[in-house]
Design an enzyme around this catalytic site. Structure first.
Site, mmCIF file in Angstrom:
data_model
loop_
_atom_site.group_PDB
_atom_site.id
_atom_site.type_symbol
_atom_site.label_atom_id
_atom_site.label_comp_id
_atom_site.label_asym_id
_atom_site.label_seq_id
_atom_site.Cartn_x
_atom_site.Cartn_y
_atom_site.Cartn_z
ATOM 1 N N GLU A 91 -9.481 -1.231 5.767
ATOM 2 C CA GLU A 91 -10.124 -0.840 7.009
ATOM 3 C C GLU A 91 -11.378 -1.679 7.242
ATOM 4 O O GLU A 91 -11.885 -2.320 6.321
ATOM 5 C CB GLU A 91 -10.501 0.645 6.924
ATOM 6 C CG GLU A 91 -9.302 1.581 6.843
ATOM 7 C CD GLU A 91 -8.607 1.772 8.184
ATOM 8 O OE1 GLU A 91 -8.509 0.821 8.973
ATOM 9 O OE2 GLU A 91 -8.159 2.914 8.438
ATOM 10 N N ASP A 127 0.816 -1.215 0.000
ATOM 11 C CA ASP A 127 0.000 0.000 0.000
ATOM 12 C C ASP A 127 0.854 1.271 0.000
ATOM 13 O O ASP A 127 2.074 1.223 0.181
ATOM 14 C CB ASP A 127 -0.956 0.002 1.213
ATOM 15 C CG ASP A 127 -0.237 -0.342 2.522
ATOM 16 O OD1 ASP A 127 0.999 -0.267 2.567
ATOM 17 O OD2 ASP A 127 -0.918 -0.679 3.497
ATOM 18 N N HIS A 163 -6.992 -4.108 10.662
ATOM 19 C CA HIS A 163 -6.787 -3.938 9.219
ATOM 20 C C HIS A 163 -5.475 -4.582 8.765
ATOM 21 O O HIS A 163 -4.508 -4.667 9.523
ATOM 22 C CB HIS A 163 -6.892 -2.474 8.781
ATOM 23 C CG HIS A 163 -5.736 -1.599 9.127
ATOM 24 N ND1 HIS A 163 -5.832 -0.539 9.994
ATOM 25 C CD2 HIS A 163 -4.448 -1.584 8.705
ATOM 26 C CE1 HIS A 163 -4.668 0.073 10.093
ATOM 27 N NE2 HIS A 163 -3.799 -0.553 9.315
ATOM 28 N N ASN A 222 -7.321 -1.942 14.662
ATOM 29 C CA ASN A 222 -8.700 -2.319 14.350
ATOM 30 C C ASN A 222 -8.749 -3.560 13.455
ATOM 31 O O ASN A 222 -9.776 -3.865 12.863
ATOM 32 C CB ASN A 222 -9.442 -1.148 13.683
ATOM 33 C CG ASN A 222 -8.762 -0.708 12.396
ATOM 34 O OD1 ASN A 222 -7.848 -1.372 11.897
ATOM 35 N ND2 ASN A 222 -9.202 0.405 11.839
HETATM 36 C C1 GLP Z 1 -0.369 0.765 8.443
HETATM 37 C C2 GLP Z 1 -0.012 -0.172 7.303
HETATM 38 C C3 GLP Z 1 -0.244 -1.622 7.698
HETATM 39 C C4 GLP Z 1 0.392 -1.895 9.029
HETATM 40 C C5 GLP Z 1 -0.230 -1.019 10.081
HETATM 41 C C6 GLP Z 1 0.305 -1.267 11.480
HETATM 42 O O1 GLP Z 1 -1.719 1.029 8.514
HETATM 43 N N1 GLP Z 1 -0.744 0.103 6.122
HETATM 44 O O2 GLP Z 1 0.281 -2.468 6.678
HETATM 45 O O3 GLP Z 1 0.210 -3.257 9.372
HETATM 46 O O4 GLP Z 1 0.053 0.325 9.711
HETATM 47 O O5 GLP Z 1 1.368 -0.409 11.740
HETATM 48 P P1 GLP Z 1 2.286 -0.441 13.026
HETATM 49 O O6 GLP Z 1 3.191 -1.611 12.834
HETATM 50 O O7 GLP Z 1 2.995 0.868 12.988
HETATM 51 O O8 GLP Z 1 1.402 -0.617 14.197
#
Ligand code: GLP
Length: 266
Positions: free
Chosen positions: A144, A67, A139, A137
């Protein structure tokens, strides 16, 4: 589904890195799906170390990132392009032509762009191993809650919770995801097509999402619960992230048997 429980964040990162390294050694031309976020920093550090000391060779590996923020050019310090180059690509020998990250600066026919990204994945033979983190949440990618479990690559608007979580990466006064509240992300259907999936989660803030994803019902309210439909998914968790799982003892016993019967899965 295999749930690997590690004592702490460092052990979980190292284990996930070893699983990826093992997959690359088995198939040097691996097509590897990559993820961003804080959780991935330790894992990428381990992979870089394995490259420098091993050496773990990435020259045949083809990568596809999940993404990107829409509206952030690759040069923007908070773009996932920047994140990936800074924390991973510039330290290893993945060839530039083998790196694919959704382009946050595209304008116009978004559907055509998303279809072309998916076509590039197919042309590369499909993703062999998809690495995932998880949002609080539930995702995955930027899918989402209420994302269709069959969704394909597309634009996706961020939830308030994810905006708040991800704004920690943006400095005071810096143009942040509040301005880039739309993202371009592989869909859940796209992710489920990977041959293998490896989800890494560390820290107590992920405990509720992890419990729902692994032991809860499959629901669009928790995107990662769709992983229950995949035949080859491994969760690597540290103790705080695993804290709300009801079946921890069972996962430990499964791990002992896996170590005896199919040690290369570990
Ligand atoms: C973002 C990314 C996800 C990732 C998530 C969790 O939203 N698009 O791919 O898993 O963050 O991030 P963190 O590891 O900073 O909690």
């Amino acid at each position: 589904m295999l749930v690997i429980l590690k004592r702490d964040n460092e052990e979980a990162n190292e284990h996930a890195a070893q699983l990826i390294a093992g997959a690359i050694k088995k198939k040097p031309s691996l097509t590897l799906g990559l993820a961003t976020g804080n959780t991935m920093l330790g894992l990428y550090r381990h992979l870089v170390r394995l490259h420098q000391s091993g050496p773990l060779d990435f020259s045949g590996v083809v990568t596809f990132n999940l993404d990107e923020y829409l509206g952030l050019p690759a040069s923007h310090p908070q773009s996932y392009h920047h994140f990936m180059h800074e924390h991973f690509f510039r330290h290893v020998n993945v060839l530039e032509r083998n790196i694919h990250i959704p382009d946050g600066s595209i304008r116009g026919d978004y559907d055509a762009y998303c279809a072309s990204y998916e076509q590039a994945i197919r042309a590369a033979g499909g993703i062999d191993l998809q690495l995932l983190g998880i949002g609080r949440n539930g995702h995955i990618g930027f899918n989402e809650p209420t994302s269709s479990l069959a969704s394909r690559m597309r634009l996706k608007v961020l939830s308030r919770e994810t905006l708040d979580d991800n704004s920690k990466f943006f400095g005071p006064g810096e143009e942040g995801p509040r301005c880039a509240i739309t993202t371009i992300t592989m869909g859940i259907g796209t992710i489920l097509e990977a041959r293998k999936i490896l989800l890494l989660a560390t820290g107590a803030s992920k405990a509720a999402a992890i419990a729902k994803s692994i032991e809860g019902p499959i629901t669009c309210a928790v995107s990662a619960s769709a992983l229950q439909l995949h035949p080859d998914v491994t969760f690597v968790l540290d103790e705080p992230a695993a804290a709300q799982l009801a079946e921890r003892d069972y996962y430990h016993r499964v791990l002992q048997m896996t170590a005896l019967l199919t040690p290369d899965r570990l």
